[in-house]
Scaffold this motif. Structure first.
Motif, PDB file in Angstrom:
ATOM      1  N   GLY A   1      33.886 -49.549 -36.537  1.00  0.00           N
ATOM      2  CA  GLY A   1      34.169 -49.643 -38.035  1.00  0.00           C
ATOM      3  C   GLY A   1      33.046 -50.348 -38.705  1.00  0.00           C
ATOM      4  O   GLY A   1      33.323 -51.031 -39.819  1.00  0.00           O
ATOM      5  N   ALA A   2      31.901 -50.282 -38.242  1.00  0.00           N
ATOM      6  CA  ALA A   2      30.816 -51.037 -38.755  1.00  0.00           C
ATOM      7  C   ALA A   2      29.866 -49.760 -39.626  1.00  0.00           C
ATOM      8  O   ALA A   2      30.161 -48.733 -39.606  1.00  0.00           O
ATOM      9  N   THR A   3      28.995 -50.353 -40.153  1.00  0.00           N
ATOM     10  CA  THR A   3      27.954 -49.477 -40.937  1.00  0.00           C
ATOM     11  C   THR A   3      26.896 -48.706 -40.094  1.00  0.00           C
ATOM     12  O   THR A   3      26.618 -49.377 -38.810  1.00  0.00           O
ATOM     13  N   LYS A   4      26.552 -47.627 -40.266  1.00  0.00           N
ATOM     14  CA  LYS A   4      25.349 -47.089 -39.525  1.00  0.00           C
ATOM     15  C   LYS A   4      24.039 -47.942 -39.193  1.00  0.00           C
ATOM     16  O   LYS A   4      23.719 -48.085 -38.124  1.00  0.00           O
ATOM     17  N   GLY A   5      23.815 -48.594 -40.250  1.00  0.00           N
ATOM     18  CA  GLY A   5      22.629 -49.707 -40.122  1.00  0.00           C
ATOM     19  C   GLY A   5      22.925 -50.710 -38.919  1.00  0.00           C
ATOM     20  O   GLY A   5      22.191 -50.957 -38.241  1.00  0.00           O
ATOM     21  N   THR A   6      24.157 -51.357 -39.173  1.00  0.00           N
ATOM     22  CA  THR A   6      24.506 -52.413 -38.297  1.00  0.00           C
ATOM     23  C   THR A   6      24.576 -51.800 -36.762  1.00  0.00           C
ATOM     24  O   THR A   6      24.029 -52.372 -35.705  1.00  0.00           O
ATOM     25  N   VAL A   7      25.116 -50.856 -36.651  1.00  0.00           N
ATOM     26  CA  VAL A   7      25.062 -50.139 -35.301  1.00  0.00           C
ATOM     27  C   VAL A   7      23.794 -49.794 -34.740  1.00  0.00           C
ATOM     28  O   VAL A   7      23.482 -49.762 -33.534  1.00  0.00           O
TER      29      VAL A   7
ATOM     30  N   LEU B   1      22.164 -51.076 -31.219  1.00  0.00           N
ATOM     31  CA  LEU B   1      22.071 -50.428 -30.400  1.00  0.00           C
ATOM     32  C   LEU B   1      20.483 -50.665 -29.887  1.00  0.00           C
ATOM     33  O   LEU B   1      20.098 -50.522 -28.746  1.00  0.00           O
ATOM     34  N   LYS B   2      19.801 -50.833 -30.685  1.00  0.00           N
ATOM     35  CA  LYS B   2      18.398 -51.207 -30.577  1.00  0.00           C
ATOM     36  C   LYS B   2      18.004 -52.573 -29.562  1.00  0.00           C
ATOM     37  O   LYS B   2      17.185 -52.556 -28.652  1.00  0.00           O
ATOM     38  N   VAL B   3      18.978 -53.557 -29.896  1.00  0.00           N
ATOM     39  CA  VAL B   3      18.853 -54.567 -29.198  1.00  0.00           C
ATOM     40  C   VAL B   3      19.197 -54.507 -27.641  1.00  0.00           C
ATOM     41  O   VAL B   3      18.835 -54.864 -26.681  1.00  0.00           O
ATOM     42  N   LEU B   4      20.322 -53.658 -27.433  1.00  0.00           N
ATOM     43  CA  LEU B   4      21.091 -53.276 -26.086  1.00  0.00           C
ATOM     44  C   LEU B   4      19.961 -52.621 -25.404  1.00  0.00           C
ATOM     45  O   LEU B   4      20.142 -52.861 -24.305  1.00  0.00           O
ATOM     46  N   GLU B   5      19.583 -51.681 -26.251  1.00  0.00           N
ATOM     47  CA  GLU B   5      18.336 -50.829 -25.496  1.00  0.00           C
ATOM     48  C   GLU B   5      17.021 -51.685 -25.135  1.00  0.00           C
ATOM     49  O   GLU B   5      16.560 -51.682 -23.974  1.00  0.00           O
ATOM     50  N   LYS B   6      16.813 -52.559 -25.728  1.00  0.00           N
ATOM     51  CA  LYS B   6      15.417 -53.256 -25.737  1.00  0.00           C
ATOM     52  C   LYS B   6      15.759 -54.249 -24.364  1.00  0.00           C
ATOM     53  O   LYS B   6      14.677 -54.669 -23.690  1.00  0.00           O
ATOM     54  N   LYS B   7      16.937 -54.719 -24.079  1.00  0.00           N
ATOM     55  CA  LYS B   7      17.339 -55.643 -23.137  1.00  0.00           C
ATOM     56  C   LYS B   7      17.728 -54.707 -21.782  1.00  0.00           C
ATOM     57  O   LYS B   7      18.067 -55.247 -20.946  1.00  0.00           O
ATOM     58  N   ALA B   8      17.706 -53.311 -22.132  1.00  0.00           N
ATOM     59  CA  ALA B   8      17.834 -52.717 -20.706  1.00  0.00           C
ATOM     60  C   ALA B   8      19.293 -52.468 -20.436  1.00  0.00           C
ATOM     61  O   ALA B   8      19.455 -52.359 -19.211  1.00  0.00           O
TER      62      ALA B   8
END
Length: 235
Positions: free
Chosen positions: A93-99, A103-110
């Motif tokens: 239920g978040a904004t597209k920008g927040t999501v 996801l960028k943070v999760l991907e960066k941390k592998a």
């Protein structure tokens, strides 16, 4: 039998006699009603606040915020039809920008990897890595929740889960939200001779697929009719 009296000399025995005498109407005491919704809300809100505090503490050492862990937790339990950025947005239920930033943070941390859809290269699927699963195992649910849950016996725990599920469904209907229920509980789940499949996509479903949550989940019609009848009875 012991007979007590009050300051006016009225004894408990005389009161008992008057209540049981022929033709005497028994006094009606107020019925104990169900918990007020305000109190119930306060309890759920407090539990939610405590959980968020515990999750925030767990993520500090990992450089993660609660929203990162929530997104990662969702991706670990959703099926292949629901592991896209759009589905994460709907679920949180978040904004597209927040999501997108999450996801960028999760991907960066592998903790997650992106995989292009075999049929449509424009669609990206998000898969949780082994290190991502390890993070979840250490953080979700918080240890404090496990300790609290251990104090409740299995029957009470199951009953509580059923009641909270009913409340969740009612709130989802009121907000026109997707149910994100488990695949095998969906109205579109089909049983095949050799393998079960999705009635929407007509694709085969593995045992693992069947036990994960889905963005396209639809409540069984029988359950919907039952909920409508219950609502009508309350009018």
């Amino acid at each position: 039998m012991l007979s007590l009296s009050n300051a006016r000399g009225v004894t408990t025995e005389s009161i008992r006699h008057n209540l049981t005498a022929p033709g005497t109407k028994r006094q009606r005491f107020p019925r104990i009603t169900a918990m007020d919704n305000t109190n119930l809300y306060a309890l759920i809100e407090r539990i939610g606040n405590l959980l968020r505090t515990e999750i925030r503490k767990a993520g500090i050492d990992l450089g993660l915020q609660p929203v990162h862990l929530q997104a990662l937790s969702y991706l670990a339990k959703c099926n292949r039809y629901s592991d896209t950025p759009a589905a994460v947005t709907d679920y949180l239920g978040a904004t597209k920008g927040t999501v997108s930033q999450t996801l960028k943070v999760l991907e960066k941390k592998a903790y997650i990897t992106k995989v292009a859809d075999a049929g449509d290269k424009r669609v990206q699927h998000l898969q949780v890595s082994e290190s991502g699963h390890q993070v979840l195992a250490s953080c979700i649910p918080p240890s404090a929740f496990h300790k609290a849950g251990d104090t409740i016996d299995e029957m009470d725990c199951n009953q509580l889960a059923d009641l909270l599920t009913r409340m969740l469904r009612e709130m989802q209907k009121a907000n026109h939200s997707k149910t994100f229920g488990v695949c095998k509980s969906c109205y579109l789940y089909r049983f095949g001779e050799t393998q079960n499949y999705c009635g929407l996509t007509q694709e085969a479903l593995s045992q693992s697929d069947s036990e994960k949550i889905c963005r396209e989940h639809t409540l069984p019609m029988m359950q919907l009719r039952g909920e409508r009848s219950t609502a009508a009875d309350r009018l």
